[in-house]
Design a protein around this motif. Structure first.
Motif, mmCIF file in Angstrom:
data_model
loop_
_atom_site.group_PDB
_atom_site.id
_atom_site.type_symbol
_atom_site.label_atom_id
_atom_site.label_comp_id
_atom_site.label_asym_id
_atom_site.label_seq_id
_atom_site.Cartn_x
_atom_site.Cartn_y
_atom_site.Cartn_z
ATOM 1 N N LEU A 1 0.835 -1.198 0.000
ATOM 2 C CA LEU A 1 0.000 0.000 0.000
ATOM 3 C C LEU A 1 0.872 1.251 0.000
ATOM 4 O O LEU A 1 1.975 1.266 0.542
ATOM 5 N N GLY A 2 0.349 2.299 -0.588
ATOM 6 C CA GLY A 2 1.037 3.583 -0.631
ATOM 7 C C GLY A 2 0.203 4.581 -1.409
ATOM 8 O O GLY A 2 -0.859 4.246 -1.940
ATOM 9 N N GLY A 3 0.690 5.805 -1.483
ATOM 10 C CA GLY A 3 -0.023 6.855 -2.182
ATOM 11 C C GLY A 3 0.389 6.973 -3.634
ATOM 12 O O GLY A 3 1.277 6.252 -4.101
ATOM 13 N N PRO A 4 -0.219 7.899 -4.374
ATOM 14 C CA PRO A 4 0.126 8.093 -5.786
ATOM 15 C C PRO A 4 1.603 8.389 -6.020
ATOM 16 O O PRO A 4 2.181 7.946 -7.015
ATOM 17 N N ALA A 5 2.227 9.118 -5.102
ATOM 18 C CA ALA A 5 3.641 9.457 -5.258
ATOM 19 C C ALA A 5 4.559 8.248 -5.074
ATOM 20 O O ALA A 5 5.754 8.314 -5.392
ATOM 21 N N ASP A 6 4.016 7.146 -4.585
ATOM 22 C CA ASP A 6 4.821 5.952 -4.304
ATOM 23 C C ASP A 6 4.767 4.917 -5.428
ATOM 24 O O ASP A 6 5.357 3.842 -5.300
ATOM 25 N N ARG A 7 4.067 5.221 -6.511
ATOM 26 C CA ARG A 7 3.857 4.216 -7.551
ATOM 27 C C ARG A 7 5.164 3.682 -8.132
ATOM 28 O O ARG A 7 5.334 2.467 -8.288
ATOM 29 N N GLU A 8 6.081 4.567 -8.472
ATOM 30 C CA GLU A 8 7.338 4.122 -9.089
ATOM 31 C C GLU A 8 8.152 3.277 -8.123
ATOM 32 O O GLU A 8 8.697 2.227 -8.506
ATOM 33 N N ALA A 9 8.265 3.717 -6.898
ATOM 34 C CA ALA A 9 9.020 2.951 -5.898
ATOM 35 C C ALA A 9 8.376 1.597 -5.664
ATOM 36 O O ALA A 9 9.069 0.577 -5.516
ATOM 37 N N ALA A 10 7.049 1.561 -5.640
ATOM 38 C CA ALA A 10 6.342 0.297 -5.435
ATOM 39 C C ALA A 10 6.575 -0.649 -6.608
ATOM 40 O O ALA A 10 6.745 -1.864 -6.422
ATOM 41 N N ALA A 11 6.595 -0.101 -7.814
ATOM 42 C CA ALA A 11 6.828 -0.936 -8.990
ATOM 43 C C ALA A 11 8.210 -1.571 -8.943
ATOM 44 O O ALA A 11 8.384 -2.731 -9.349
ATOM 45 N N ARG A 12 9.190 -0.828 -8.425
ATOM 46 C CA ARG A 12 10.548 -1.384 -8.322
ATOM 47 C C ARG A 12 10.588 -2.534 -7.322
ATOM 48 O O ARG A 12 11.313 -3.519 -7.520
ATOM 49 N N ILE A 13 9.854 -2.423 -6.247
ATOM 50 C CA ILE A 13 9.792 -3.517 -5.272
ATOM 51 C C ILE A 13 9.076 -4.715 -5.875
ATOM 52 O O ILE A 13 9.535 -5.857 -5.791
ATOM 53 N N ALA A 14 7.946 -4.457 -6.508
ATOM 54 C CA ALA A 14 7.100 -5.546 -7.001
ATOM 55 C C ALA A 14 7.717 -6.299 -8.171
ATOM 56 O O ALA A 14 7.431 -7.488 -8.357
ATOM 57 N N GLU A 15 8.575 -5.659 -8.962
ATOM 58 C CA GLU A 15 9.105 -6.324 -10.149
ATOM 59 C C GLU A 15 9.985 -7.519 -9.798
ATOM 60 O O GLU A 15 10.118 -8.442 -10.598
ATOM 61 N N ALA A 16 10.577 -7.511 -8.608
ATOM 62 C CA ALA A 16 11.415 -8.634 -8.190
ATOM 63 C C ALA A 16 10.723 -9.464 -7.103
ATOM 64 O O ALA A 16 11.374 -10.288 -6.460
ATOM 65 N N ALA A 17 9.453 -9.234 -6.918
ATOM 66 C CA ALA A 17 8.685 -10.001 -5.921
ATOM 67 C C ALA A 17 7.301 -10.254 -6.511
ATOM 68 O O ALA A 17 6.324 -9.600 -6.136
ATOM 69 N N PRO A 18 7.214 -11.192 -7.439
ATOM 70 C CA PRO A 18 5.950 -11.386 -8.161
ATOM 71 C C PRO A 18 4.778 -11.831 -7.295
ATOM 72 O O PRO A 18 3.629 -11.769 -7.738
ATOM 73 N N ASN A 19 5.047 -12.271 -6.067
ATOM 74 C CA ASN A 19 3.929 -12.681 -5.203
ATOM 75 C C ASN A 19 3.275 -11.509 -4.493
ATOM 76 O O ASN A 19 2.273 -11.671 -3.800
ATOM 77 N N ILE A 20 3.825 -10.281 -4.664
ATOM 78 C CA ILE A 20 3.252 -9.095 -4.037
ATOM 79 C C ILE A 20 2.087 -8.579 -4.880
ATOM 80 O O ILE A 20 2.186 -8.474 -6.106
ATOM 81 N N VAL A 21 0.997 -8.245 -4.199
ATOM 82 C CA VAL A 21 -0.105 -7.519 -4.836
ATOM 83 C C VAL A 21 0.163 -6.034 -4.630
ATOM 84 O O VAL A 21 0.183 -5.553 -3.492
ATOM 85 N N ASN A 22 0.404 -5.321 -5.700
ATOM 86 C CA ASN A 22 0.804 -3.918 -5.623
ATOM 87 C C ASN A 22 -0.415 -3.016 -5.780
ATOM 88 O O ASN A 22 -0.967 -2.869 -6.869
ATOM 89 N N LEU A 23 -0.828 -2.366 -4.684
ATOM 90 C CA LEU A 23 -1.961 -1.439 -4.714
ATOM 91 C C LEU A 23 -1.524 -0.001 -4.424
ATOM 92 O O LEU A 23 -2.366 0.862 -4.180
ATOM 93 N N ALA A 24 -0.229 0.262 -4.483
ATOM 94 C CA ALA A 24 0.255 1.612 -4.205
ATOM 95 C C ALA A 24 -0.327 2.593 -5.221
ATOM 96 O O ALA A 24 -0.223 2.389 -6.427
ATOM 97 N N GLY A 25 -0.950 3.635 -4.730
ATOM 98 C CA GLY A 25 -1.546 4.640 -5.594
ATOM 99 C C GLY A 25 -2.914 4.283 -6.121
ATOM 100 O O GLY A 25 -3.541 5.086 -6.820
ATOM 101 N N ALA A 26 -3.405 3.103 -5.801
ATOM 102 C CA ALA A 26 -4.691 2.650 -6.340
ATOM 103 C C ALA A 26 -5.850 2.900 -5.386
ATOM 104 O O ALA A 26 -7.006 2.719 -5.760
#
Length: 346
Positions: free
Chosen positions: A224-249
């Motif tokens: 979880l995170g805000g709209p400003a965290d989308r890029e950082a969240a994508a970097r985390i999620a790209e190497a952790a495919p089991n993460i559900v990324n809802l940052a900014g959503a």
């Protein structure tokens, strides 16, 4: 006290920490009218608090934008309009929980004859009729607000952070969970983002923790995170495919509801992490450059803090950007703490 104005305009975590103060006021003065002056966007955190009768919004960002545009007279008109609104509330007491010049000015603007400032500084103490020093046990969550409540003779009770969600936000969160195939209690929130780099954990830490959480607990990691965290969240999620990324959503209300229904939470020093404790969700808080509390008040919440000689440095790091207080925390350490809190009852 019959008509009371609380001034705590921001930020998310601080509003969470201050939430039991309103409840203490209500227990002590059950017939009082209690208003809270707060910034838009954050106000949802107190919108359904039974201790608070009304919210009064201070649109700080709008005022700042007008000032930068050189529209000084429009800012003055907005100030006078807020003054009129506050005076209409006929507050006999204003309590500034922030202690800054901006919050002190707002308390003074209310026209309340009694103005109490907590740790007032930046000159705001001269706008108060009573300036009370911050105190209490700094290791305890919400300690400075508890200390003030005690000084004012309030019924402090348990004095733990608590939040009350909007039904619409709760329904929205449950609908999103269903769309993702997740059940309430079947996921672990990762609250990875905050305002300063020295408070962040490493991407590698989150990426290593994610599979450990799923393998050992069966909980699906949800970021979880805000709209400003989308890029950082994508970097985390790209190497952790089991993460559900809802940052900014999600908006703040839905994010809070997702925290409430989580099976666990791991987070840095940020508002969502403190919400986990408020909702009595099994929580592990990763602190380094800041350490606002180590005593969480909950058996199912723990703080992982390495207690280095240079920590807490707050806004003045001395490590040259290494941030060892956070980077030296291992995923296995976090997992051990998570396993511990999961065994505890709320």
């Amino acid at each position: 006290m019959k008509r009371i104005l609380i001034v705590r305009t921001s930020a998310i975590g601080d509003v969470v920490f201050a939430s039991p103060f309103a409840a203490a006021l209500r227990r002590t003065h059950p017939d009082a009218h209690i208003a809270w002056l707060i910034e838009p966007g954050i106000d949802g955190l107190i919108a359904h608090d039974p201790a608070v009768n009304e919210r009064i919004l201070w649109p700080k960002s709008e005022w700042r934008a007008l000032w930068k545009q050189g529209r000084r007279m429009e800012v003055l008109r907005r100030v006078l309009a807020l003054r009129k609104r506050l005076h209409a509330g006929r507050f006999d007491t204003a309590i500034d929980l922030q202690g800054l010049m901006k919050s002190g000015f707002l308390a003074w603007l209310s026209g309340a004859p009694r103005r109490i400032g907590l740790g007032s500084r930046e000159g705001s103490q001269w706008l108060m009729t009573e300036a009370m020093p911050r105190g209490g046990d700094p290791a305890r969550i919400s300690s400075e607000y508890l200390h003030l409540a005690q000084q004012l003779g309030l019924d402090t009770g348990e004095f733990m952070p608590s939040l009350h969600l909007a039904p619409a936000a709760e329904a929205q969160a449950l609908e999103r969970l269903a769309s993702l195939g997740l059940a309430p209690g079947g996921y672990a929130v990762f609250a990875a983002f905050t305002t300063r780099p020295q408070k962040h954990w490493t991407n590698a830490g989150w990426q290593r923790l994610a599979p450990l959480v799923q393998q050992r607990t069966g909980l699906v990691p949800v970021l979880l995170g805000g709209p400003a965290d989308r890029e950082a969240a994508a970097r985390i999620a790209e190497a952790a495919p089991n993460i559900v990324n809802l940052a900014g959503a999600t908006g703040l209300g839905e994010a809070a509801a997702l925290v409430r229904h989580a099976g666990a939470l791991v987070g840095v020093d940020t508002g969502l992490t403190h919400m986990g404790i408020a909702f009595s969700v099994p929580t592990v808080a990763l602190f380094g450059s800041t350490c606002p509390y180590t005593v969480t008040g909950r058996d199912n919440a723990r703080v992982l803090w390495l207690d280095l000689d240079c920590s807490p440095c707050r806004r003045n790091p001395t490590c040259g950007g290494r941030f060892n207080c956070m980077t030296d925390i291992g995923a296995e350490q976090a997992m051990v703490e998570l396993a511990y809190v999961l065994e505890k009852k709320p």
